[in-house]
Write a protein that holds these residues in place. Structure first.
Motif, PDB file in Angstrom:
ATOM      1  N   THR A  69      -4.737   1.717   4.256  1.00  0.00           N
ATOM      2  CA  THR A  69      -4.877   2.427   2.990  1.00  0.00           C
ATOM      3  C   THR A  69      -3.833   1.965   1.971  1.00  0.00           C
ATOM      4  O   THR A  69      -4.041   2.084   0.769  1.00  0.00           O
ATOM      5  N   VAL A  70      -2.713   1.404   2.449  1.00  0.00           N
ATOM      6  CA  VAL A  70      -1.726   0.798   1.541  1.00  0.00           C
ATOM      7  C   VAL A  70      -2.173  -0.600   1.145  1.00  0.00           C
ATOM      8  O   VAL A  70      -2.100  -0.991  -0.033  1.00  0.00           O
ATOM      9  N   GLN A  71      -2.663  -1.360   2.109  1.00  0.00           N
ATOM     10  CA  GLN A  71      -3.079  -2.734   1.825  1.00  0.00           C
ATOM     11  C   GLN A  71      -4.279  -2.791   0.880  1.00  0.00           C
ATOM     12  O   GLN A  71      -4.493  -3.808   0.214  1.00  0.00           O
ATOM     13  N   GLN A  72      -5.029  -1.718   0.800  1.00  0.00           N
ATOM     14  CA  GLN A  72      -6.203  -1.683  -0.077  1.00  0.00           C
ATOM     15  C   GLN A  72      -5.895  -1.120  -1.459  1.00  0.00           C
ATOM     16  O   GLN A  72      -6.811  -0.888  -2.248  1.00  0.00           O
ATOM     17  N   GLN A  73      -4.620  -0.910  -1.771  1.00  0.00           N
ATOM     18  CA  GLN A  73      -4.250  -0.405  -3.086  1.00  0.00           C
ATOM     19  C   GLN A  73      -4.586  -1.414  -4.182  1.00  0.00           C
ATOM     20  O   GLN A  73      -4.433  -2.630  -4.016  1.00  0.00           O
ATOM     21  N   ASP A 127      -1.655   9.976   7.426  1.00  0.00           N
ATOM     22  CA  ASP A 127      -2.292  10.345   6.164  1.00  0.00           C
ATOM     23  C   ASP A 127      -2.874   9.110   5.476  1.00  0.00           C
ATOM     24  O   ASP A 127      -2.616   7.970   5.873  1.00  0.00           O
ATOM     25  N   LEU A 128      -3.667   9.349   4.419  1.00  0.00           N
ATOM     26  CA  LEU A 128      -4.350   8.265   3.710  1.00  0.00           C
ATOM     27  C   LEU A 128      -4.149   8.419   2.207  1.00  0.00           C
ATOM     28  O   LEU A 128      -3.816   9.505   1.720  1.00  0.00           O
ATOM     29  N   TRP A 129      -4.369   7.341   1.474  1.00  0.00           N
ATOM     30  CA  TRP A 129      -4.248   7.336   0.017  1.00  0.00           C
ATOM     31  C   TRP A 129      -5.541   6.864  -0.641  1.00  0.00           C
ATOM     32  O   TRP A 129      -6.293   6.059  -0.068  1.00  0.00           O
ATOM     33  N   HIS A 130      -5.766   7.342  -1.858  1.00  0.00           N
ATOM     34  CA  HIS A 130      -6.814   6.789  -2.720  1.00  0.00           C
ATOM     35  C   HIS A 130      -6.387   5.372  -3.127  1.00  0.00           C
ATOM     36  O   HIS A 130      -5.193   5.101  -3.294  1.00  0.00           O
ATOM     37  N   PRO A 131      -7.315   4.441  -3.308  1.00  0.00           N
ATOM     38  CA  PRO A 131      -6.934   3.070  -3.685  1.00  0.00           C
ATOM     39  C   PRO A 131      -6.106   2.986  -4.964  1.00  0.00           C
ATOM     40  O   PRO A 131      -5.325   2.036  -5.141  1.00  0.00           O
ATOM     41  N   ASP A 132      -6.242   3.975  -5.865  1.00  0.00           N
ATOM     42  CA  ASP A 132      -5.488   3.940  -7.127  1.00  0.00           C
ATOM     43  C   ASP A 132      -4.170   4.705  -7.048  1.00  0.00           C
ATOM     44  O   ASP A 132      -3.509   4.893  -8.077  1.00  0.00           O
ATOM     45  N   LYS A 133      -3.789   5.162  -5.871  1.00  0.00           N
ATOM     46  CA  LYS A 133      -2.602   6.007  -5.728  1.00  0.00           C
ATOM     47  C   LYS A 133      -1.365   5.372  -6.371  1.00  0.00           C
ATOM     48  O   LYS A 133      -0.741   5.953  -7.271  1.00  0.00           O
ATOM     49  N   LEU A 134      -0.973   4.208  -5.936  1.00  0.00           N
ATOM     50  CA  LEU A 134       0.261   3.606  -6.436  1.00  0.00           C
ATOM     51  C   LEU A 134       0.153   3.237  -7.907  1.00  0.00           C
ATOM     52  O   LEU A 134       1.107   3.420  -8.678  1.00  0.00           O
ATOM     53  N   LEU A 135      -0.992   2.752  -8.327  1.00  0.00           N
ATOM     54  CA  LEU A 135      -1.177   2.365  -9.729  1.00  0.00           C
ATOM     55  C   LEU A 135      -0.982   3.574 -10.644  1.00  0.00           C
ATOM     56  O   LEU A 135      -0.273   3.493 -11.663  1.00  0.00           O
ATOM     57  N   ALA A 136      -1.576   4.706 -10.284  1.00  0.00           N
ATOM     58  CA  ALA A 136      -1.471   5.900 -11.131  1.00  0.00           C
ATOM     59  C   ALA A 136      -0.025   6.372 -11.244  1.00  0.00           C
ATOM     60  O   ALA A 136       0.444   6.734 -12.331  1.00  0.00           O
ATOM     61  N   THR A 161      -3.385  -4.959 -12.865  1.00  0.00           N
ATOM     62  CA  THR A 161      -2.783  -4.849 -11.543  1.00  0.00           C
ATOM     63  C   THR A 161      -1.718  -5.915 -11.370  1.00  0.00           C
ATOM     64  O   THR A 161      -1.942  -7.081 -11.655  1.00  0.00           O
ATOM     65  N   SER A 162      -0.546  -5.509 -10.857  1.00  0.00           N
ATOM     66  CA  SER A 162       0.523  -6.465 -10.603  1.00  0.00           C
ATOM     67  C   SER A 162       0.123  -7.400  -9.496  1.00  0.00           C
ATOM     68  O   SER A 162      -0.642  -7.082  -8.605  1.00  0.00           O
ATOM     69  N   LYS A 163       0.652  -8.606  -9.533  1.00  0.00           N
ATOM     70  CA  LYS A 163       0.297  -9.610  -8.552  1.00  0.00           C
ATOM     71  C   LYS A 163       1.374  -9.708  -7.484  1.00  0.00           C
ATOM     72  O   LYS A 163       2.555  -9.559  -7.745  1.00  0.00           O
ATOM     73  N   GLN A 164       0.909  -9.991  -6.264  1.00  0.00           N
ATOM     74  CA  GLN A 164       1.838 -10.154  -5.158  1.00  0.00           C
ATOM     75  C   GLN A 164       2.661 -11.405  -5.375  1.00  0.00           C
ATOM     76  O   GLN A 164       2.202 -12.404  -5.908  1.00  0.00           O
ATOM     77  N   GLY A 165       3.924 -11.364  -4.922  1.00  0.00           N
ATOM     78  CA  GLY A 165       4.751 -12.540  -4.978  1.00  0.00           C
ATOM     79  C   GLY A 165       5.488 -12.712  -6.273  1.00  0.00           C
ATOM     80  O   GLY A 165       5.877 -13.828  -6.618  1.00  0.00           O
ATOM     81  N   THR A 166       5.682 -11.646  -7.065  1.00  0.00           N
ATOM     82  CA  THR A 166       6.376 -11.771  -8.347  1.00  0.00           C
ATOM     83  C   THR A 166       7.863 -11.507  -8.202  1.00  0.00           C
ATOM     84  O   THR A 166       8.538 -11.242  -9.174  1.00  0.00           O
TER      85      THR A 166
END
Length: 694
Positions: A32-36, A101-110, A3-8
């Protein structure tokens, strides 16, 4: 991939969220975005002129999370909001997310992983699961293509379901341009079609549920025609850059799109004739194309035709081969907007809270079943009754009637449950001891169809006694130019049983809360056991742009019961004061300007009620308190204020039998004057033109 880290530095992906009056769902969507699991993102929220609490919620979230930025603009529509959000993005990848709408926690990663390994993929989309309006999982997953999308796939239906499902390369958006401004329907399909016709990038599916799409039961039936118009706009746009594609596939695409609208009409339980019309036109456009998909076409056809036959068999709709009037209805004496062929007959959901009303509920329910407007569903919400009321309701054999049971939540809680369950684009409320005249719903539907700017329609009311006999007096409130101040001070809507409103209005004030162990949507405030209706009307007036307007006919029969009011005066005033306190949390300037005046008017109202309940001493005290609170009562409404004082003192000074004679005489005089006023109003249309309209 880790997982990428915040602040890069520069984010890997930008999330664009258009927001318009979405306060009820907004926090859940942002969460749902903050929990990605993938955290190197930025979120650009575009507040498109919201009038509810959305702006404050966005500002609060932006202060607590540096990855969130907020842009604001006057209301311009979702296409312009998305385009503006993209112009502010810094990342090479862009995701869209609607504010409910909502996202799965792995949405952005996938999605990020797929785009990193496949540079030829311009747009990716996943599988979509449908949620209820309250946000509960339904287990229903949208059909999903297995191959990259072709231009022809995008002419009829949206295989991606929703823009909340997309992740795309920014270079694609810059190359093909943004969403067409002014398009409110099919704008997403048109954009995808441009990408597919360009040919430089693929639109690829991901075979995994990563997006959760919240369905809505409100407003869609009245939008089916607009959806078709939006699709025709898409075809017009496509003719400019892909004329040969449109020429080759138009008939098949139109057939599939009309079949889609047929299915939507079924889900909404709207006018069955409308669904049949869509289906017939689809078959005329390209029957062989539809017959090649029997697993989709046959169930749709059987369902819509079966529903039409059931309605006809039960006498709810006139036969298309007959010009006979509607059942139980006299031939109309004036043109009715409800019967106009260019306007759909919207489904009306009647919500009836029921709590220990066995003595009156049968008459109330029969007044709904006798309505001249046939396209109804009736939801009786049994709010924990302990008498025979629910059994009496179950004894009626009518397909339009549903009974929902719950533990006791009070009147507001029962109405909220009914709203969650209903399917209509118009919602009406009827308490289980009040009655409607047979033409009640027909008049209100006509009012709303002919006055598209009006969101809340209400009628005058006639008073009946505990036995259902008319008292000869009426509620004759103001009908036009209804302001928040007027609602706060005088409440022209008068009672909950006289109101008929658009579902879109309710969705504009919806909020989320967890009062009973599960997050739910609310419209009325369940924490109020009194004054819950006026609190709701004030929020509508302050937080939405819909107009509130009355009909000058006494279409509601409001039952007056005696006893117990004097003991509850303090509770009634305390509950009403809570309305002011709550309103002050989101409209402090409004309460500062009008709160004192409103208290004076409310105290005078309670004084009259106390006098009517043979509590003159309480009435006199409250009348004096009203004048002391707001002395201008004597200037603004001297007659009504002095009559209230005089009635109270006469009740103290005169013998009971003499006071009763005087009261009956005054009621006859008042009733005669009110009947004249109602008759004059009924001869005017809502816009002030003379005539027989409401």
């Amino acid at each position: 991939m880790t997982t990428s880290k915040q602040g890069t530095g520069c984010p890997d992906i930008s999330v664009v969220v258009p927001v318009f009056n979405a306060a009820c769902h907004l926090l859940a969507t942002l969460r749902t975005v903050q929990q990605q699991t993938f955290s190197n993102w930025e979120l650009i929220a575009v507040d498109d002129g919201s009038t509810d609490a959305s702006a404050d919620l966005l500002a609060e979230q932006a202060r607590s999370d540096s990855r969130i930025r907020v842009l604001r603009q006057s209301n311009a529509g979702v296409s312009i909001a998305r385009n503006r959000g993209v112009s502010a993005c810094r990342a090479p990848l862009i995701a869209f997310l609607d504010a409910d709408d909502l996202w799965h926690p792995d949405k952005l990663l996938a999605h990020v992983e797929r785009h990193r390994v496949d540079v030829g993929m311009g747009v990716s989309f996943a599988r979509v699961e449908f949620l209820t309006p309250a946000g509960r999982a339904t287990g229903l997953v949208a059909s999903h293509p297995k191959q990259p999308l072709r231009p022809a796939d995008l002419l009829c239906e949206n295989p991606t379901t929703t823009t909340s499902n997309w992740v795309l390369r920014r270079e694609v958006f810059e190359a093909v341009g943004g969403f067409v401004e002014g398009m409110s329907y099919s704008e997403d399909l048109e954009w995808l079609l441009r990408v597919a016709c360009d040919g430089r990038w693929r639109i690829e599916p991901i075979d995994r549920v990563l997006t959760y799409y919240r369905t809505s039961t409100g407003g869609l039936s009245s939008s089916l025609e607009k959806m078709e118009q939006g699709w025709l706009r898409l075809i017009g746009e496509a003719r400019r850059y892909a004329p040969e594609l449109v020429e080759a596939h138009f008939a098949a695409a139109q057939a599939v799109h009309l079949r889609y609208l047929t299915r939507r009409s079924l889900r909404l339980r709207g006018d069955p004739a409308q669904g049949v019309d869509f289906l017939v036109r689809a078959l005329r456009s390209d029957a062989p194309r539809l017959l090649r998909e029997p697993r989709r076409t046959a169930p749709t056809a059987l369902a819509v035709l079966g529903r039409l036959l059931v309605h006809r068999a039960r006498g709810l709709l006139p036969s298309p081969f007959s010009s006979a009037p509607l059942p139980h209805a006299e031939p109309p004496t004036r043109p009715s907007a409800v019967s106009r062929p260019d306007l759909p007959a919207p489904l009306v959901s009647v919500v009836m809270p029921l709590y220990n009303s066995a003595a009156t509920v049968r008459a109330s329910l029969e007044s709904v079943l006798a309505q001249t407007y046939p396209n109804l569903e009736i939801l009786v919400v049994d709010d924990g009754s302990t008498d025979d009321g629910p059994a009496l309701c179950r004894s009626y054999d009518d397909l339009r009637l549903r009974i929902v049971q719950q533990k006791n939540r009070g009147l507001a809680g029962a109405r909220n449950t009914g709203i969650r369950e209903c399917c209509g684009s118009i919602v009406a409320f009827l308490d289980s001891d009040d009655l409607w005249l047979p033409e009640k719903i027909e008049r209100h539907v006509e009012h709303l169809l002919t006055r598209p700017e009006v969101g809340v329609s209400y009628s005058c009311s006639a008073f009946i006694d505990a036995a259902g006999q008319p008292l000869g007096i009426f509620q004759t409130p103001a009908l036009h130019h209804i302001t928040p101040e007027l609602i706060l001070c005088r409440n022209p809507i008068s009672n909950g049983s006289c109101v008929v409103l658009r579902r879109e209005v309710l969705d504009g004030i919806r909020f989320e809360a967890n009062l009973y162990g599960t997050p739910e949507s609310y419209w009325f405030d369940d924490s109020f056991r009194q004054s819950e209706d006026i609190e709701c009307w004030i929020r509508i007036a302050l937080q939405t742009r819909w107009q509130i307007e009355g009909i000058g006919e006494a279409l509601t029969l409001y039952r007056v019961t005696s006893g117990g009011l004097s003991a509850n005066i303090e509770k009634q005033f305390a509950s009403w004061q809570r309305v002011l306190d709550k309103t002050a949390t989101y409209a402090p300037d409004f309460i500062a300007r009008h709160g004192r005046r409103a208290r004076g008017y409310q105290l005078r109202y309670l004084a009259r009620r106390a006098i009517q309940e043979r509590q003159p001493r309480v009435g006199v005290r409250l009348a004096h308190q009203a004048i002391a609170t707001y002395p201008r009562l004597l200037l603004e409404e001297p007659f009504r204020t002095l009559i209230t004082l005089a009635a109270g003192y006469l009740g103290l000074l005169l013998p009971a039998f003499l006071y009763s004679l005087l009261e009956r005489f005054m009621m006859r005089v008042t009733g005669a004057m009110q009947r004249l006023r109602i008759g004059a109003r009924a001869r005017r249309l809502p816009d002030g033109r003379s005539g027989n309209g409401a």
